[in-house]
Design an enzyme around this catalytic site. Structure first.
Site, mmCIF file in Angstrom:
data_model
loop_
_atom_site.group_PDB
_atom_site.id
_atom_site.type_symbol
_atom_site.label_atom_id
_atom_site.label_comp_id
_atom_site.label_asym_id
_atom_site.label_seq_id
_atom_site.Cartn_x
_atom_site.Cartn_y
_atom_site.Cartn_z
ATOM 1 N N ASP A 186 -12.470 -4.753 -0.201
ATOM 2 C CA ASP A 186 -11.399 -3.764 -0.017
ATOM 3 C C ASP A 186 -11.748 -2.453 -0.727
ATOM 4 O OD1 ASP A 186 -9.018 -2.866 0.972
ATOM 5 O OD2 ASP A 186 -7.747 -3.941 -0.447
ATOM 6 N N GLU A 238 -14.265 2.596 1.102
ATOM 7 C CA GLU A 238 -14.636 3.889 1.718
ATOM 8 C C GLU A 238 -15.688 4.678 0.916
ATOM 9 O OE1 GLU A 238 -10.966 2.309 3.047
ATOM 10 O OE2 GLU A 238 -11.400 3.049 1.034
ATOM 11 N N ASP A 273 -4.302 -0.082 6.467
ATOM 12 C CA ASP A 273 -2.932 -0.356 6.034
ATOM 13 C C ASP A 273 -1.924 0.259 7.006
ATOM 14 O OD1 ASP A 273 -3.984 -1.680 3.863
ATOM 15 O OD2 ASP A 273 -3.805 0.027 2.517
#
Length: 805
Positions: free
Chosen positions: A407, A410, A475
């Site tokens: 998670d 990026e 999300d």
């Protein structure tokens, strides 16, 4: 009147002249000459040189090296090396032609220009070509005004991304709905409706402008890296996907359990909570394959604990026993990890001592504040940092962890001043998640070579699929607006090579946690999820995503959807195998089926789930009916009612809460299991094979693939079986051939007991023959559903079944 006509002609000529004039590159660039090296052509111009490489007959790489300017290499997308060159060079008076069998590069010497052709058809040309400023470099193309453009990664812009200037900077968009210009996967690639693609293989941040100025121009701009791009063409859409993934790499076949149902939320606070939730699945007879444990496994608080990378023994006192219990139940344990090592975590000093963190300009660990605390970032590009990071994965996998969730990759916060071993944060930003997935993938190959990895990641780059990355759409808002763009995102990413893009089923981001879940929305999202690559309900903890915590009616609808998912596993697993072999997306747009229908180029209200299913998600609250377009060339059978519709028309179908509109294409085979069982009990020793007869389809084929569901590269190792089916249909005779063949190292010996269900028969077959002999048992014909049902055994020899009407 003559004056008006003359003026119109003059304006047309002037417009044509100006249009042609813009194709020439900037006036200062002049052709100097060329030379041919082994496998490449160097074209010298007045301000640098081009290197042109034929990767294969359908893909060329073009790189520009400016004179007196140092360039860095941040290329991560390509997985292969050039094939043996087959191009021919024709040096004509004003044109240098570089021709492969299908793709051709034509260089006009004066005024200088580069154009690309598939056979004799112009694809596009460099317009102003390469340009360099103090801070960025650009490449500029000219395209046709009629082209529809796809690509640029994951966005919510509608299927046609033309008209947008797309930022190339992987970034999370929390709670997005029906519009998002910047998300977690920003791939520097565009795909044209003319069936070619251009990939800029550069992970540095920048922009990909898809004609935002409405002047038929594509412009790629970046802060660093080599200005290199690949031109890829295909004879049709499936061939284009084949060529893109041939270049960037194919997705390894995931473990079979990954196609089943997940139990997931943000997040389980304790060992007891995980075990109790999984027990509820079994109590309710809902199949489940994995429990995903979010950040509380390493700390009881959200803040200050990220980077501990070890069990919090207060909340998880005996993780070994928990993992063993779940494994006995056939359930994998999956842990979340993040690349951030907080200065308050137990691993901070170890990370500093081992020099595994990104640094500042003088070599000290770069620290900064973000949501979870003060942190450093693992330098995933540094070999020593990869080794340090991998050891935690290795130890926990040895402990029994069955898969990984990466998670915030990026990375979520990636300051410009942070330095990696190979460049600045801005220079390598978009490849961070890509390299992280590579670390896990290669770690499994080295330390767990008999186990397929499961690698769920929130960010990546072009080609990340070759490292087994399972991407998701971030999300998303838990709302109808959040559901609306999910097919668009998945379809676009599949076209670009990442075919496992999927969503948090039910939606994640909740605006008001005091309100109960929208049961209609939840049901519709889970029904859509049956027909997307990964089935993973997930949400914030205040509103549980697991079906076992829903009210009875919603739970029943979810259970029905999940059971259908499990019955479809032979079909889904064969889709995954085809993707592994050819790059064919599991979900693909309707224009793949009807490519000459221009109206479908921007249509995402329905899509194909493999070759058999057309799926139309319900994305609006309270709808009583829904319009669906059915492509021409086939009949389409309602999967639930068996009602047949002609193709080439838009129909309006009534809706119920029991299912979403799903149709089966005429002439297709569809294998389904008779029971919904966990994948640990998976078997195709006994299954139903549906065939949807269609008089418009005279012949069709299908391949059902099977292996042990866990061995990496099972097909290449000969550890597989395939069942090949062929149908030939005429007015009075339907012939089905079935043949099973095993790989050299496949150990299965039992037969396949197959119940054939033939749909769309207007009358009962007069006679059924099996290998020239009358079928010995009764053929069941249902007048209402127009189906004929019979059972036979398939062994290693060919079986020929004939139905005479």
């Amino acid at each position: 009147m003559r004056k008006i006509v003359s003026k119109l002609i003059l304006l047309s000529i002037l417009s044509l002249f100006l249009g042609l004039a813009t194709i020439a590159q900037n006036a200062s660039r002049e052709y100097v000459g060329y030379k041919q090296n082994i496998g490449e052509i160097i074209v010298n111009v007045s301000d640098g040189h081009y290197k042109i490489i034929e990767f294969n007959k359908k893909a060329f790489q073009v790189t520009f090296y400016p004179e007196n300017h140092e360039v860095k290499n941040f290329s991560y997308a390509v997985a292969t090396t050039p094939e043996k060159p087959s191009f021919l060079i024709k040096d004509e008076s004003n044109t240098l032609k570089i021709e492969s069998k299908e793709l051709k590069v034509y260089i006009t010497k004066k005024p200088f220009n580069i154009s690309f052709y598939r056979y004799a058809d112009l694809l596009f040309s460099e317009n102003e070509g390469y340009s360099l400023s103090d801070s960025t470099q650009k490449m500029n193309f000219k395209i046709e005004d009629s082209e529809v453009l796809y690509g640029g990664g994951a966005r919510v812009l509608g299927m046609n991304r033309r008209g947008y200037d797309l930022e190339m900077y992987n970034k999370a968009h929390y709670g997005y709905t029906t519009h998002s210009e910047l998300m977690n996967f920003t791939l520097p690639m565009y795909i044209s409706s003319k069936k070619y693609a251009v990939l800029f293989d550069n992970a540095s941040i920048g922009h990909l402008d898809l004609d935002s100025k409405k002047n038929n121009t594509i412009e790629y701009e970046t802060v660093s890296g080599t200005m290199n791009y690949f031109v890829i063409c295909g004879r049709d859409w499936f061939d284009l996907n084949d060529q893109i993934t041939k270049l960037t790499g194919r997705q390894p076949l995931p473990p079979r359990w990954a196609f089943g149902n997940f139990s997931s939320r943000f997040g389980y606070h304790s060992q007891k909570e995980v075990e109790n939730t999984i027990d509820l699945f079994f109590k309710n007879n809902i199949p489940v394959e994995a429990a995903i444990i979010d950040i509380y496994w390493f700390g009881k608080e959200i803040m200050g604990t990220m980077g501990n990378l070890e069990w919090d023994k207060d909340r998880f006192p005996d993780p070994g026993a928990m993992i063993a219990k779940l494994n006995k139940q056939g359930v994998k344990t999956i842990l979340v990890t993040e690349p951030f090592i907080l200065t308050t975590s137990s691993k901070w000093q170890d990370a500093v001592d081992n020099k595994v963190l990104g640094t500042d300009s003088v070599g000290n660990p770069y620290t900064y504040d973000f949501y979870f605390g003060n942190t450093g970032l693992v330098d995933i590009f540094k070999p020593e940092a990869k080794e340090w990071f991998w050891e935690f994965y290795k130890d926990l996998t040895t402990q029994g962890i069955g898969g990984w969730w990466g998670d915030l990759g990026e990375p979520e916060v990636h300051p410009t001043g942070l330095q990696h071993v190979n460049g600045s944060a801005d220079e390598v930003h978009n490849a961070y998640g890509h390299e992280w997935a590579k670390m896990v993938f290669e770690g499994y190959k080295k330390d767990f070579p008999t186990q397929r990895p499961f690698i769920l990641m929130r960010a990546g780059f072009a080609g990340s699929q070759r490292y087994g990355m399972i991407p998701w759409t971030g999300d998303v808002s838990q709302s109808w607006g959040g559901l609306v763009p999910q097919p668009e995102i998945a379809l676009q990413m599949g076209m670009q090579g990442l075919a496992y893009m999927h969503s948090d089923l039910g939606g994640f981001a909740v605006a008001d946690t005091t309100k109960p879940i929208d049961n209609e929305l939840y049901t519709r999202w889970l029904q859509y999820g049956v027909f997307q690559p990964i089935y993973r309900p997930h949400a914030q903890e205040q509103i549980p995503a697991e079906p076992v915590y829903q009210i009875e009616t919603t739970k029943a609808h979810a259970k029905t959807a999940i059971e259908l998912r499990y019955k479809m596993l032979p079909y889904i697993y064969s889709l995954a195998f085809e993707n592994n072999q050819t790059g064919k997306p599991l979900m693909y747009p309707l224009f793949y089926v009807e490519p000459k229908n221009g109206d479908l180029l921007t249509y995402d209200e329905a899509y194909m789930w493999g070759d058999a299913f057309l799926v139309s998600p319900v994305k609006e609250q309270g709808k009583k009916s829904q319009k669906v377009y059915l492509p021409k060339g086939n009949g389409w059978t309602n999967f639930y009612t068996n009602k047949i519709h002609e193709g080439g028309q838009e129909i309006e179908t009534p809706l119920t809460m029991d299912n979403i509109p799903v149709f089966v294409k005429g002439g297709e085979f569809l294998p389904l299991l008779t029971e919904a069982k966990q994948t640990k009990n998976y078997s195709i020793a006994n299954f139903d094979m549906h065939f949807y007869a269609d008089q418009k389809v005279r012949s069709s084929t299908y391949t059902l693939y099977n292996d042990d569901g866990n061995t990496p590269n099972a097909y290449e190792k000969g550890m597989y079986e395939v069942l090949n089916f062929e149908a030939k249909n005429s007015e009075k005779l339907l012939t089905i051939k079935a043949l099973r063949s095993n790989g050299k190292k496949f150990t299965k010996t039992e037969d396949n007991l197959i119940t054939f269900i033939i749909h769309n028969l207007n009358k009962k077959p007069k006679k059924v023959m099996v290998n020239g002999k009358k079928y010995p048992d009764k053929v069941i014909y249902e007048e209402v559903n127009k189906t004929a049902t019979f059972t036979t055994i398939i062994r290693k020899y060919e079986k020929i079944i004939e139905l005479r009407y």
